[in-house]
Design a protein around this motif. Structure first.
Motif, PDB file in Angstrom:
ATOM      1  N   TYR A 253       0.839  -1.199   0.000  1.00  0.00           N
ATOM      2  CA  TYR A 253       0.000   0.000   0.000  1.00  0.00           C
ATOM      3  C   TYR A 253       0.871   1.244   0.000  1.00  0.00           C
ATOM      4  CZ  TYR A 253      -4.410  -2.431   0.922  1.00  0.00           C
ATOM      5  OH  TYR A 253      -5.533  -3.206   0.832  1.00  0.00           O
ATOM      6  N   CYS A 299      -5.179  -5.570   7.987  1.00  0.00           N
ATOM      7  CA  CYS A 299      -5.613  -4.412   7.200  1.00  0.00           C
ATOM      8  C   CYS A 299      -7.131  -4.351   7.283  1.00  0.00           C
ATOM      9  CB  CYS A 299      -5.192  -4.529   5.738  1.00  0.00           C
ATOM     10  SG  CYS A 299      -5.911  -3.220   4.710  1.00  0.00           S
ATOM     11  N   VAL A 300      -7.640  -3.141   7.364  1.00  0.00           N
ATOM     12  CA  VAL A 300      -9.077  -2.954   7.532  1.00  0.00           C
ATOM     13  C   VAL A 300      -9.860  -3.375   6.274  1.00  0.00           C
ATOM     14  CG1 VAL A 300      -9.210  -0.554   6.742  1.00  0.00           C
ATOM     15  CG2 VAL A 300     -10.730  -1.345   8.578  1.00  0.00           C
ATOM     16  N   TYR A 383      -3.658   0.762   9.177  1.00  0.00           N
ATOM     17  CA  TYR A 383      -3.471   2.129   8.679  1.00  0.00           C
ATOM     18  C   TYR A 383      -2.770   3.005   9.715  1.00  0.00           C
ATOM     19  CZ  TYR A 383      -8.215   3.000  10.719  1.00  0.00           C
ATOM     20  OH  TYR A 383      -9.316   3.075  11.523  1.00  0.00           O
TER      21      TYR A 383
END
Ligand SMILES: Nc1nc2c(c(=O)[nH]1)N[C@H]1C(S)=C(S)[C@@H](COP(=O)(O)O)O[C@H]1N2
Ligand SMILES: [Mo]
Length: 414
Positions: A253, A299-300, A383
């Motif tokens: 990411y 990770c969401v 995040y």
């Protein structure tokens, strides 16, 4: 059943079918954008909107299924002598259900245990790999001009013998028919073309999805573009990878083009409301005391990597060394990419497992995954785990991080 009623349900089914087709086109377009790694960068916050849109369209599909449910019984009755169409129907309903249920888990991720999301993502991806090629095949082969070739105007330049309806049957004049009708030929060609187009990427995906083996330790083993010398010396717990090796695969990411770092000019700063501001070069940074810790990474958006062995400087010790002033209430983290930031409260930052990490499973953290130094906050969605960490600032007021500013929840507890 009266003829009028029959026509009624036929019309309703046709309407539902048409809506379903357009919704799937919209879901495919938005879903492909969301899953396309390269789009993560240039889409920026647009990604949050595309995701919302994808969810809403998905919910409309659920409404459509609900509208279909009361018609299903009569529809099946209509199809009782058509096993192929029945099979198609069962397949499509199963696909939609798979997409929908996994989509709900991914959407309402916090209502479910964290490992559910990983399975949901797998089901969602697999449904897509199977469903989209199938939908493409279904719509191409059912185009009207393929479906009813015998109804098309007779053209003198076309050999009539290839228009038979029964393969291998006899032409009225006694001429043997070709072994395949035109329609079958088109179906096979379309099927083969789609398989050839999608197959290789599917195999690559399946290889990655099915095993940690494809990428040992969850990260790429390609050459690291960072030039950080000397390499950090791992502690014994890192060398022995006390977590047993990460399980799962990280997705890369970033919100900027991937940055690159060189120890010649890399610095690490702790400043703001501190008694003793710090500004360290790479060699000085490597002299800080490090600890090893095993944790899961969530990770969401649904994927997780389990049992990561991280080695790094405890944030609490770094802050103790810098000496927080009493008025410091929040800790702000700056990525060296120049864009990404996030923050923790002082209490959160004091958690023992928050790490300014340098090594993963005994190896320097690769540039793609936030190396040379990234934050790791195991108890929160990733995040908060700022990649390419270069500056920590103690501040008085709360700070809203990059993704929180764009719709993510400020409360990131897993
Ligand atoms: N600088 C920076 N840090 C970041 C991000 C990012 O885009 N830029 N993405 C966050 C998110 S949402 C996740 S899930 C993880 C992903 O880490 P990875 O790219 O190493 O898999 O990094 C986090 N930290
Ligand atoms: Mo994430």
């Amino acid at each position: 059943m009266s003829g009028g009623k029959k026509r009624g349900i036929g019309k309703q089914l046709a309407e539902l079918h048409r809506w379903n087709a357009w919704l799937i086109v919209a879901l495919a377009a938005s879903g492909l954008i969301l899953s396309w790694g390269a789009a993560r960068g240039w889409l920026g916050e647009g990604r949050v909107w595309v995701k919302q849109l994808h969810i809403y369209i998905g919910l409309v599909t659920a409404v459509l299924l609900a509208l279909y449910a009361p018609l299903a019984k009569r529809h099946l009755k209509q199809l009782r002598n058509r096993p192929r169409q029945k099979g198609n129907l069962a397949f499509v309903v199963a696909l939609l259900a798979g997409w929908l249920l996994s989509g709900i888990v991914l959407w309402q991720i916090r209502l479910f245990p964290p490992h559910w999301a990983n399975y949901a993502l797998l089901v969602h991806d697999l449904s897509t790999w199977i469903g989209l090629p199938y939908a493409a095949y279904h719509s191409i082969t059912r185009l009207r001009w393929l479906k009813k070739p015998e109804r098309r105007a007779v053209r003198p330049d076309v050999d009539e013998s290839v228009r038979g309806t029964e393969p291998g049957g006899l032409h009225p004049a006694g001429v043997p028919q070709p072994w395949m009708t035109r329609r079958q030929f088109v179906r096979w060609s379309v099927g083969i073309a789609i398989t050839a187009a999608v197959g290789p990427s599917f195999i690559r995906w399946a290889g990655k999805a099915s095993g940690v083996a494809a990428v040992p330790g969850g990260m790429t083993d390609g050459a690291d573009p960072n030039r950080m010398l000397p390499a950090p010396d791992p502690l014994p717990d890192s060398t022995n990878v006390i977590g047993g090796g990460a399980q799962g695969r990280f997705r890369i990411y970033t919100v900027t083009p991937l940055p690159t770092f060189d120890s010649a000019d890399w610095t690490f700063t702790v400043d703001g409301l501190v008694e003793r501001p710090m500004r360290l070069g790479w060699e000085q940074f490597l002299k800080l005391k490090r600890a090893v810790q095993v944790s899961d990474f969530h990770c969401v958006t649904g994927w997780s990597v389990y049992k990561n062995t991280w080695e790094g400087v405890r944030l609490s010790e770094l802050l103790a060394q810098a000496g927080a002033k009493p008025e410091a209430k929040y800790v702000k983290f700056y990525s060296g990419d120049g864009e990404y930031t996030d923050a923790l409260s002082m209490e959160q930052a004091a958690m023992d497992d928050v790490l300014v990490a340098v090594l993963h499973d005994g190896k320097p953290i690769h540039r793609d995954y936030g190396g040379p130094v990234r934050l790791i906050v195991p108890q929160m969605y990733a995040y908060k785990s700022v990649k390419w960490l270069q500056r920590i600032e103690l501040i008085r007021e709360p700070h809203t991080g990059y993704w929180e500013l764009r719709g993510y929840d400020n409360d990131a507890w897993v």
